[in-house]
Design a protein around this motif. Structure first.
Motif, mmCIF file in Angstrom:
data_model
loop_
_atom_site.group_PDB
_atom_site.id
_atom_site.type_symbol
_atom_site.label_atom_id
_atom_site.label_comp_id
_atom_site.label_asym_id
_atom_site.label_seq_id
_atom_site.Cartn_x
_atom_site.Cartn_y
_atom_site.Cartn_z
ATOM 1 N N ILE A 27 32.376 -81.160 83.339
ATOM 2 C CA ILE A 27 32.515 -80.212 84.449
ATOM 3 C C ILE A 27 31.254 -79.364 84.569
ATOM 4 O O ILE A 27 30.710 -79.174 85.660
ATOM 5 C CB ILE A 27 33.749 -79.320 84.239
ATOM 6 C CG1 ILE A 27 35.034 -80.144 84.388
ATOM 7 C CG2 ILE A 27 33.751 -78.140 85.216
ATOM 8 C CD1 ILE A 27 36.292 -79.406 83.981
ATOM 9 N N GLU A 28 30.791 -78.857 83.450
ATOM 10 C CA GLU A 28 29.607 -77.992 83.448
ATOM 11 C C GLU A 28 28.384 -78.702 84.001
ATOM 12 O O GLU A 28 27.558 -78.091 84.697
ATOM 13 C CB GLU A 28 29.337 -77.503 82.031
ATOM 14 C CG GLU A 28 28.165 -76.548 81.909
ATOM 15 C CD GLU A 28 27.973 -76.040 80.499
ATOM 16 O OE1 GLU A 28 27.430 -74.927 80.348
ATOM 17 O OE2 GLU A 28 28.356 -76.738 79.534
ATOM 18 N N HIS A 29 28.271 -80.000 83.722
ATOM 19 C CA HIS A 29 27.048 -80.726 84.067
ATOM 20 C C HIS A 29 27.210 -81.674 85.250
ATOM 21 O O HIS A 29 26.251 -82.391 85.572
ATOM 22 C CB HIS A 29 26.549 -81.495 82.843
ATOM 23 C CG HIS A 29 26.102 -80.601 81.720
ATOM 24 N ND1 HIS A 29 24.935 -79.876 81.778
ATOM 25 C CD2 HIS A 29 26.701 -80.281 80.545
ATOM 26 C CE1 HIS A 29 24.808 -79.161 80.673
ATOM 27 N NE2 HIS A 29 25.856 -79.386 79.911
ATOM 28 N N MET A 30 28.369 -81.685 85.911
ATOM 29 C CA MET A 30 28.504 -82.566 87.071
ATOM 30 C C MET A 30 27.559 -82.092 88.174
ATOM 31 O O MET A 30 27.231 -80.890 88.247
ATOM 32 C CB MET A 30 29.960 -82.647 87.538
ATOM 33 C CG MET A 30 30.546 -81.392 88.133
ATOM 34 S SD MET A 30 32.373 -81.495 88.359
ATOM 35 C CE MET A 30 32.537 -82.949 89.425
ATOM 36 N N PRO A 31 27.084 -82.986 89.024
ATOM 37 C CA PRO A 31 26.073 -82.592 90.015
ATOM 38 C C PRO A 31 26.585 -81.607 91.053
ATOM 39 O O PRO A 31 25.805 -80.845 91.622
ATOM 40 C CB PRO A 31 25.679 -83.928 90.665
ATOM 41 C CG PRO A 31 26.801 -84.866 90.371
ATOM 42 C CD PRO A 31 27.356 -84.438 89.050
ATOM 43 N N GLN A 32 27.888 -81.592 91.281
ATOM 44 C CA GLN A 32 28.447 -80.675 92.271
ATOM 45 C C GLN A 32 28.623 -79.269 91.681
ATOM 46 O O GLN A 32 28.741 -79.094 90.464
ATOM 47 C CB GLN A 32 29.809 -81.170 92.768
ATOM 48 C CG GLN A 32 29.775 -82.473 93.534
ATOM 49 C CD GLN A 32 29.986 -83.693 92.654
ATOM 50 O OE1 GLN A 32 29.832 -83.637 91.437
ATOM 51 N NE2 GLN A 32 30.357 -84.811 93.272
ATOM 52 N N THR A 33 28.637 -78.294 92.565
ATOM 53 C CA THR A 33 29.009 -76.942 92.167
ATOM 54 C C THR A 33 30.512 -76.906 91.927
ATOM 55 O O THR A 33 31.290 -77.482 92.676
ATOM 56 C CB THR A 33 28.649 -75.936 93.278
ATOM 57 O OG1 THR A 33 27.237 -75.980 93.499
ATOM 58 C CG2 THR A 33 29.065 -74.526 92.910
ATOM 59 N N VAL A 34 30.926 -76.207 90.865
ATOM 60 C CA VAL A 34 32.342 -76.113 90.526
ATOM 61 C C VAL A 34 32.761 -74.642 90.509
ATOM 62 O O VAL A 34 32.166 -73.826 89.794
ATOM 63 C CB VAL A 34 32.660 -76.760 89.165
ATOM 64 C CG1 VAL A 34 34.171 -76.769 88.929
ATOM 65 C CG2 VAL A 34 32.100 -78.170 89.090
ATOM 66 N N ILE A 35 33.763 -74.317 91.310
ATOM 67 C CA ILE A 35 34.288 -72.952 91.406
ATOM 68 C C ILE A 35 35.678 -72.919 90.790
ATOM 69 O O ILE A 35 36.553 -73.700 91.172
ATOM 70 C CB ILE A 35 34.369 -72.494 92.872
ATOM 71 C CG1 ILE A 35 32.979 -72.491 93.517
ATOM 72 C CG2 ILE A 35 35.017 -71.113 92.977
ATOM 73 C CD1 ILE A 35 33.011 -72.246 95.026
ATOM 74 N N ALA A 36 35.900 -72.020 89.837
ATOM 75 C CA ALA A 36 37.243 -71.785 89.320
ATOM 76 C C ALA A 36 37.908 -70.717 90.175
ATOM 77 O O ALA A 36 37.372 -69.623 90.324
ATOM 78 C CB ALA A 36 37.191 -71.339 87.866
ATOM 79 N N ALA A 37 39.051 -71.049 90.758
ATOM 80 C CA ALA A 37 39.848 -70.076 91.510
ATOM 81 C C ALA A 37 41.003 -69.670 90.599
ATOM 82 O O ALA A 37 42.005 -70.375 90.492
ATOM 83 C CB ALA A 37 40.360 -70.673 92.813
ATOM 84 N N VAL A 38 40.831 -68.547 89.922
ATOM 85 C CA VAL A 38 41.751 -68.142 88.857
ATOM 86 C C VAL A 38 42.868 -67.297 89.460
ATOM 87 O O VAL A 38 42.660 -66.143 89.826
ATOM 88 C CB VAL A 38 41.002 -67.375 87.753
ATOM 89 C CG1 VAL A 38 41.968 -67.001 86.629
ATOM 90 C CG2 VAL A 38 39.846 -68.216 87.209
ATOM 91 N N ASN A 39 44.048 -67.894 89.548
ATOM 92 C CA ASN A 39 45.152 -67.282 90.272
ATOM 93 C C ASN A 39 46.169 -66.599 89.374
ATOM 94 O O ASN A 39 47.205 -66.143 89.847
ATOM 95 C CB ASN A 39 45.864 -68.355 91.124
ATOM 96 C CG ASN A 39 46.230 -69.580 90.304
ATOM 97 O OD1 ASN A 39 45.452 -70.023 89.470
ATOM 98 N ND2 ASN A 39 47.398 -70.146 90.544
ATOM 99 N N GLY A 40 45.924 -66.500 88.089
ATOM 100 C CA GLY A 40 46.865 -65.869 87.162
ATOM 101 C C GLY A 40 46.301 -65.917 85.757
ATOM 102 O O GLY A 40 45.121 -65.667 85.545
ATOM 103 N N TYR A 41 47.132 -66.282 84.792
ATOM 104 C CA TYR A 41 46.681 -66.317 83.404
ATOM 105 C C TYR A 41 45.594 -67.376 83.190
ATOM 106 O O TYR A 41 45.750 -68.528 83.564
ATOM 107 C CB TYR A 41 47.852 -66.630 82.474
ATOM 108 C CG TYR A 41 48.895 -65.542 82.403
ATOM 109 C CD1 TYR A 41 48.598 -64.305 81.846
ATOM 110 C CD2 TYR A 41 50.181 -65.760 82.890
ATOM 111 C CE1 TYR A 41 49.556 -63.299 81.779
ATOM 112 C CE2 TYR A 41 51.147 -64.766 82.824
ATOM 113 C CZ TYR A 41 50.828 -63.539 82.271
ATOM 114 O OH TYR A 41 51.779 -62.549 82.216
#
Length: 258
Positions: A91-105
């Motif tokens: 995930i960290e190194h995949m070519p795409q940008t990755v956004i975590a949408a943290v909706n709770g815990y």
């Protein structure tokens, strides 16, 4: 897929950890399914940005599955850690940008998953923590490595050694979270940011991600040279020609990702 949902809509992909009855806790099957999804998306040239979130409104990922972990022996525990570390590293190194949408815990493995993403957007209900020491174990999905790099060694040690949860205001204050939104607008705001990033030079964004991630593991002089190499590489792309021509012609660039 039993525990992971992936929806692709044009340039955006949304990956949903889907175990709401277990607060989206990560068992080995879920980690493997997430790894398969990430591998598929990494090779998808159409997808520019990936959003990772959890199903329901209570939890992003509440941690690893304690019921599964309780009876593991030392070798099995290590294997589980290495499995998750590999998926999170991808995930960290995949070519795409990755956004975590943290909706709770976002606790334990959930905090570690969010930390592997490029940025973290959170709802006002979100809570973060690495409570592993309260269970007699250490973080094992790279939490002892990524968290200090994100927020500094002292704060990371405090969070990991105490096992305490922090609320979203504190997470934002210490730099663990980029933005905070009302719960009902979190996903819209995540998509808004994703679309903005997807409209930029695709190759440039991907190379900038590599420069940041890889450069942090180099000495400064090597990192400067690496950045210059990447900067120079941009001038071999059609995106660079289009971007600069569009600027001179005072129009919006139409990037093709090549």
């Amino acid at each position: 897929m039993e525990n992971v949902i992936c929806n692709v809509n044009g340039k955006l992909a949304e990956v949903i950890i889907n175990r709401p009855k277990a607060l989206n806790a990560l068992n080995s099957q879920t980690i493997k399914e997430l790894g398969e999804v990430i591998d598929d998306l990494s090779s998808n040239k159409e997808v520019k940005v990936v959003i990772i979130t959890g199903s329901g409104d209570k939890s992003f990922v509440a941690g690893a599955d304690i019921k599964e972990m309780r009876d593991l022996n030392a070798m099995e525990g290590r294997a589980l850690g290495r499995l998750a570390q590999k998926v999170f590293s991808n995930i960290e190194h995949m070519p795409q940008t990755v956004i975590a949408a943290v909706n709770g815990y976002a606790l334990g493995g959930g905090c570690e998953l969010a930390s592997a993403c490029d940025m973290r957007l959170a709802s006002k209900k979100a809570k973060f923590g690495q409570p592993e020491v309260t269970l007699g174990i250490t973080p094992g999905f790279a939490g002892t490595q990524r968290l200090p790099r994100l927020i500094g060694k002292g704060l990371a040690k405090e969070i990991i050694f105490t096992g305490d949860m922090i609320d979203v205001e504190e997470a934002y204050r210490i730099g663990l979270v980029n933005k905070v939104y009302d719960p009902d607008e979190l996903m819209d705001k995540a998509r808004e940011m994703a679309n903005k990033i997807a409209s930029r030079g695709t190759v440039a964004v991907s190379l900038a991600k590599a420069a940041i991630n890889d450069g942090l593991n180099m000495d400064t002089e090597s990192a400067y040279k690496y950045e210059a190499d990447i900067f120079g590489l941009c001038f071999s792309t059609e995106d660079q020609k289009e971007g600069m021509t569009a600027f001179i012609e005072k129009r919006k660039a139409d990037f093709k990702g090549c």
